[in-house]
Write a protein that holds these residues in place. Structure first.
Motif, mmCIF file in Angstrom:
data_model
loop_
_atom_site.group_PDB
_atom_site.id
_atom_site.type_symbol
_atom_site.label_atom_id
_atom_site.label_comp_id
_atom_site.label_asym_id
_atom_site.label_seq_id
_atom_site.Cartn_x
_atom_site.Cartn_y
_atom_site.Cartn_z
ATOM 1 N N UNK A 105 -49.348 27.490 -53.581
ATOM 2 C CA UNK A 105 -49.292 27.130 -55.008
ATOM 3 C C UNK A 105 -50.396 26.163 -55.420
ATOM 4 N N UNK A 106 -50.799 25.263 -54.524
ATOM 5 C CA UNK A 106 -51.894 24.339 -54.858
ATOM 6 C C UNK A 106 -53.176 25.121 -55.116
ATOM 7 N N UNK A 107 -53.457 26.103 -54.268
ATOM 8 C CA UNK A 107 -54.674 26.910 -54.433
ATOM 9 C C UNK A 107 -54.631 27.693 -55.736
ATOM 10 N N UNK A 108 -53.469 28.267 -56.061
ATOM 11 C CA UNK A 108 -53.384 29.060 -57.294
ATOM 12 C C UNK A 108 -53.554 28.187 -58.533
ATOM 13 N N UNK A 109 -52.851 27.054 -58.563
ATOM 14 C CA UNK A 109 -52.953 26.160 -59.723
ATOM 15 C C UNK A 109 -54.374 25.625 -59.862
ATOM 16 N N UNK A 110 -55.012 25.320 -58.740
ATOM 17 C CA UNK A 110 -56.382 24.810 -58.779
ATOM 18 C C UNK A 110 -57.352 25.857 -59.310
ATOM 19 N N UNK A 111 -57.204 27.107 -58.870
ATOM 20 C CA UNK A 111 -58.087 28.165 -59.362
ATOM 21 C C UNK A 111 -57.864 28.406 -60.856
ATOM 22 N N UNK A 112 -56.609 28.324 -61.300
ATOM 23 C CA UNK A 112 -56.319 28.472 -62.732
ATOM 24 C C UNK A 112 -56.891 27.307 -63.525
ATOM 25 N N UNK A 113 -56.866 26.120 -62.921
ATOM 26 C CA UNK A 113 -57.423 24.936 -63.569
ATOM 27 C C UNK A 113 -58.944 25.066 -63.709
ATOM 28 N N UNK A 114 -59.594 25.549 -62.656
ATOM 29 C CA UNK A 114 -61.045 25.778 -62.720
ATOM 30 C C UNK A 114 -61.361 26.807 -63.801
ATOM 31 N N UNK A 115 -60.542 27.841 -63.886
ATOM 32 C CA UNK A 115 -60.717 28.859 -64.915
ATOM 33 C C UNK A 115 -60.593 28.245 -66.316
ATOM 34 N N UNK A 116 -59.638 27.309 -66.483
ATOM 35 C CA UNK A 116 -59.486 26.626 -67.767
ATOM 36 C C UNK A 116 -60.719 25.785 -68.082
ATOM 37 N N UNK A 117 -61.294 25.144 -67.074
ATOM 38 C CA UNK A 117 -62.494 24.337 -67.290
ATOM 39 C C UNK A 117 -63.650 25.209 -67.782
ATOM 40 N N UNK A 118 -63.762 26.416 -67.244
ATOM 41 C CA UNK A 118 -64.785 27.349 -67.735
ATOM 42 C C UNK A 118 -64.541 27.660 -69.217
ATOM 43 N N UNK A 119 -63.285 27.873 -69.561
ATOM 44 C CA UNK A 119 -62.947 28.174 -70.960
ATOM 45 C C UNK A 119 -63.273 26.997 -71.873
ATOM 46 N N UNK A 120 -63.174 25.787 -71.335
ATOM 47 C CA UNK A 120 -63.447 24.608 -72.143
ATOM 48 C C UNK A 120 -64.917 24.482 -72.508
ATOM 49 N N UNK A 121 -65.779 25.208 -71.818
ATOM 50 C CA UNK A 121 -67.177 25.272 -72.233
ATOM 51 C C UNK A 121 -67.262 25.872 -73.633
ATOM 52 N N UNK A 122 -66.464 26.937 -73.851
ATOM 53 C CA UNK A 122 -66.411 27.583 -75.165
ATOM 54 C C UNK A 122 -65.726 26.664 -76.171
ATOM 55 N N UNK A 123 -64.625 26.006 -75.748
ATOM 56 C CA UNK A 123 -63.887 25.110 -76.648
ATOM 57 C C UNK A 123 -64.791 23.997 -77.165
ATOM 58 N N UNK A 124 -65.502 23.352 -76.263
ATOM 59 C CA UNK A 124 -66.373 22.241 -76.646
ATOM 60 C C UNK A 124 -67.483 22.723 -77.573
ATOM 61 N N UNK A 125 -68.019 23.914 -77.289
ATOM 62 C CA UNK A 125 -69.056 24.471 -78.163
ATOM 63 C C UNK A 125 -68.513 24.691 -79.574
#
Length: 258
Positions: A105-125
């Motif tokens: 579960x730590x690996x899955x949540x971490x990968x989903x968190x990294x995916x959210x950080x990528x999305x935040x590139x668009x959010x910040x823009x």
């Protein structure tokens, strides 16, 4: 402390599982990694059309109002719905070798968190293009609320992933629960719109202070109230502690149940 030391010893395994999940998430699709950005943008488009054109919300820059809350919600939602299946999905690994079961579960949540950080590139823009006032102190709070949400999501993933090993129907229930939970969280509407008689329900919702904090920082351009951050942190720590305790008790018989 023993669990922390053990997880640290298996940090390479966690990193490898995170990379595997990120690479395999859209493997075989034509657009591949671009779906990381396309999925939230399509959801944003649908919600914006419904609430800005068909069911007018009257909220200024509703696309931004929604977007800054929708991305964090998608991360949390995936951790409780898809996260419920992660132990079942790795049953071959669990029954063959020993490793701390929390790794999955730590690996899955971490990968989903990294995916959210990528999305935040668009959010910040989108935030910068929309002309939201830049408040340095507010933006310094952004990593704090992200970490708090990660802790909260990890606690929930530990709980649902361990229980679903014994109660397989939970993986289907969590999809429905996640949908209902979204409507009980101020993602598509402001917290001020909640009637006073049901406000206690929203106060007990751990995602309420998280979404409010994201919106304060990225939509209103101001520092979240200390009470809001403290409220979110308290929920995060409680859920993580509950997740560690429940997972620790149930993991002993994973191999037999799988």
């Amino acid at each position: 402390m023993r669990l922390i030391k053990e997880l640290y010893a298996y940090r390479e395994m966690i990193a490898n599982l995170v990379r595997k999940d990120l690479r395999g998430r859209y493997k075989g699709s034509v657009l591949g990694f671009l779906w990381t950005f396309i999925n939230p943008l399509l959801q944003l488009l649908v919600y914006t059309m419904v609430f800005s054109i068909i069911m007018r919300s009257g909220i200024d820059k509703y696309y931004l109002f929604l977007f800054v809350a929708l991305i964090p919600w998608i991360f949390f939602s995936s951790c409780i719905s898809v996260g419920a299946t992660v132990i079942l999905a790795e049953k071959n690994l669990i029954t063959k070798i020993y490793f701390p079961r929390e790794v999955i579960p730590i690996a899955y949540v971490t990968s989903s968190f990294v995916n959210m950080l990528y999305c935040f590139v668009v959010v910040i823009a989108v935030v910068l293009i929309s002309g939201v006032p830049l408040n340095l102190m507010a933006w310094l709070c952004l990593p704090v609320i992200m970490v708090v949400e990660y802790v909260m999501a990890l606690g929930m993933a530990l709980i649902v992933s361990s229980i679903s090993v014994y109660f397989r129907d939970l993986q289907y229930i969590m999809g429905i629960l996640a949908m209902a939970w979204q409507f009980l969280t101020p993602v598509m509407y402001p917290i001020d719109a909640v009637p006073a008689n049901i406000m206690p329900i929203f106060i007990l919702n751990p995602m309420t202070p998280v979404i409010v904090a994201y919106r304060e920082i990225l939509y209103y351009g101001r520092v979240p109230e200390i009470l809001t951050l403290g409220h979110a942190l308290l929920f995060g720590l409680v859920l993580l502690a509950a997740g560690v305790l429940i997972f620790g008790r149930l993991k002993r018989h994973f191999a037999e149940e799988l």
